[in-house]
Scaffold this active site. Sequence first.
Site, mmCIF file in Angstrom:
data_model
loop_
_atom_site.group_PDB
_atom_site.id
_atom_site.type_symbol
_atom_site.label_atom_id
_atom_site.label_comp_id
_atom_site.label_asym_id
_atom_site.label_seq_id
_atom_site.Cartn_x
_atom_site.Cartn_y
_atom_site.Cartn_z
ATOM 1 N N ASP A 181 15.151 0.265 1.448
ATOM 2 C CA ASP A 181 16.213 -0.633 2.018
ATOM 3 C C ASP A 181 16.740 -1.208 1.759
ATOM 4 O O ASP A 181 17.569 -1.373 1.465
ATOM 5 C CB ASP A 181 14.592 -0.595 2.681
ATOM 6 C CG ASP A 181 15.508 -0.979 4.346
ATOM 7 O OD1 ASP A 181 16.619 0.091 4.783
ATOM 8 O OD2 ASP A 181 14.824 -1.008 5.481
ATOM 9 N N LYS B 230 0.884 -0.929 -0.168
ATOM 10 C CA LYS B 230 0.199 -0.091 0.138
ATOM 11 C C LYS B 230 0.880 1.143 0.207
ATOM 12 O O LYS B 230 0.537 2.316 -0.743
ATOM 13 C CB LYS B 230 -0.238 0.460 1.189
ATOM 14 C CG LYS B 230 -2.119 -0.967 1.455
ATOM 15 C CD LYS B 230 -2.487 -1.282 2.847
ATOM 16 C CE LYS B 230 -2.494 -3.137 3.146
ATOM 17 N NZ LYS B 230 -2.858 -3.013 4.630
ATOM 18 N N GLY B 231 2.014 1.371 0.653
ATOM 19 C CA GLY B 231 2.716 1.875 0.342
ATOM 20 C C GLY B 231 2.996 2.618 0.046
ATOM 21 O O GLY B 231 3.046 4.779 -0.580
ATOM 22 N N PHE C 52 13.959 4.780 10.437
ATOM 23 C CA PHE C 52 12.267 4.229 10.928
ATOM 24 C C PHE C 52 11.634 4.912 10.087
ATOM 25 O O PHE C 52 11.251 5.873 10.982
ATOM 26 C CB PHE C 52 11.736 3.098 11.268
ATOM 27 C CG PHE C 52 10.530 2.734 10.173
ATOM 28 C CD1 PHE C 52 11.561 0.841 10.100
ATOM 29 C CD2 PHE C 52 9.566 2.675 11.019
ATOM 30 C CE1 PHE C 52 10.164 0.915 9.162
ATOM 31 C CE2 PHE C 52 8.598 2.004 10.315
ATOM 32 C CZ PHE C 52 8.601 1.141 9.151
ATOM 33 N N VAL C 53 11.541 5.393 8.737
ATOM 34 C CA VAL C 53 10.447 6.650 8.857
ATOM 35 C C VAL C 53 8.939 6.225 8.426
ATOM 36 O O VAL C 53 8.563 5.057 8.367
ATOM 37 C CB VAL C 53 11.034 7.385 7.377
ATOM 38 C CG1 VAL C 53 12.832 8.165 8.398
ATOM 39 C CG2 VAL C 53 11.384 6.775 6.147
ATOM 40 N N ARG D 142 0.314 6.263 7.745
ATOM 41 C CA ARG D 142 -0.067 6.382 6.041
ATOM 42 C C ARG D 142 0.184 7.934 5.676
ATOM 43 O O ARG D 142 -0.105 8.027 4.447
ATOM 44 C CB ARG D 142 -0.474 5.166 5.149
ATOM 45 C CG ARG D 142 0.027 4.106 5.446
ATOM 46 C CD ARG D 142 -0.914 2.679 4.289
ATOM 47 N NE ARG D 142 -0.462 1.462 4.559
ATOM 48 C CZ ARG D 142 0.860 1.062 4.473
ATOM 49 N NH1 ARG D 142 1.588 1.369 4.093
ATOM 50 N NH2 ARG D 142 0.644 -0.282 4.804
ATOM 51 N N ASP E 236 7.428 3.343 -2.421
ATOM 52 C CA ASP E 236 7.682 4.212 -1.302
ATOM 53 C C ASP E 236 9.435 4.854 -0.701
ATOM 54 O O ASP E 236 9.876 5.894 -1.157
ATOM 55 C CB ASP E 236 7.049 4.352 0.362
ATOM 56 C CG ASP E 236 7.305 2.562 0.743
ATOM 57 O OD1 ASP E 236 7.674 2.048 0.019
ATOM 58 O OD2 ASP E 236 5.874 2.698 1.085
ATOM 59 N N LYS F 232 16.944 4.728 1.546
ATOM 60 C CA LYS F 232 18.103 4.264 2.853
ATOM 61 C C LYS F 232 19.181 3.777 2.252
ATOM 62 O O LYS F 232 19.273 2.193 2.594
ATOM 63 C CB LYS F 232 17.450 3.341 3.467
ATOM 64 C CG LYS F 232 16.621 4.189 5.179
ATOM 65 C CD LYS F 232 16.067 3.135 5.990
ATOM 66 C CE LYS F 232 15.061 3.949 5.837
ATOM 67 N NZ LYS F 232 14.171 2.378 7.083
ATOM 68 N N ASP G 82 3.946 3.293 6.994
ATOM 69 C CA ASP G 82 3.501 3.413 8.020
ATOM 70 C C ASP G 82 4.731 2.581 9.220
ATOM 71 O O ASP G 82 5.259 2.097 9.091
ATOM 72 C CB ASP G 82 2.446 1.631 7.519
ATOM 73 C CG ASP G 82 3.063 0.329 7.232
ATOM 74 O OD1 ASP G 82 3.648 0.490 6.755
ATOM 75 O OD2 ASP G 82 2.495 -1.053 7.910
#
Length: 177
Positions: free
Chosen positions: A100, A42-43, A149-150, A162, A97, A128, A156
């Site tokens: 990582d 969903k990001g 962690f953002v 979100r 989004d 990141k 989320d």
Amino acid sequence: MHNDIKKILVSEDRILEIVKRLGELISKDFEGKRPMFIGLLKGCNPFMSDLLKNVSIDCTLEYMIVSSYKGTDSTGTVTIKNDIPEVMDRDVILVDDILDTGRTLNAVKKILLEHGAKSVTICVLLDKPEGRKVEIKPAYVGGLVPNEFVVGYGLDYNESYRNLPYIGVLKEKVYSK
Ligand code: IMP
Ligand code: MG
């Protein structure tokens, strides 16, 4: 600012500037082509919506539901929960989004190429780089973030935050709840 947020890393105005730049760049690079945007839900949701408003070339839109996270820990396994779009001979722009460890986009890219995509180009709002576990090179990156962690703008923590219009870092107390 939301009470659970310790600091804002990227403001709402800055996000919209970044997204405009990415949309214009993609429109120029893919001129004469008809790329298929595939967003990872969903990001990607707010990012994809704003990005497409800045894309001026003919394109199509699909989504895939992919997950690899529980809380703040990468589980290392990537699960795809819906049908894979018909990508045969298409130039795909994979939108997420944040990049990582790289496992998610790496796994999805491989699957799309196996399904006959002509090309798979990666576009992420945030990168990141310190978190990287597999080698992957995104063509479009909105901005770099430190190994924290953002949340916000689609990102989320246990499905919350979100809806924040900016990207921020959570207060420690939120994790220890
Ligand atoms: P990767 O497979 O480790 O590159 O992870 C990519 C996915 O992990 C992204 O689509 C996000 O959903 C999630 N993720 C990674 N870092 C963060 C973060 O700092 N906040 C929220 N979600 C994150
Ligand atoms: Mg995600």
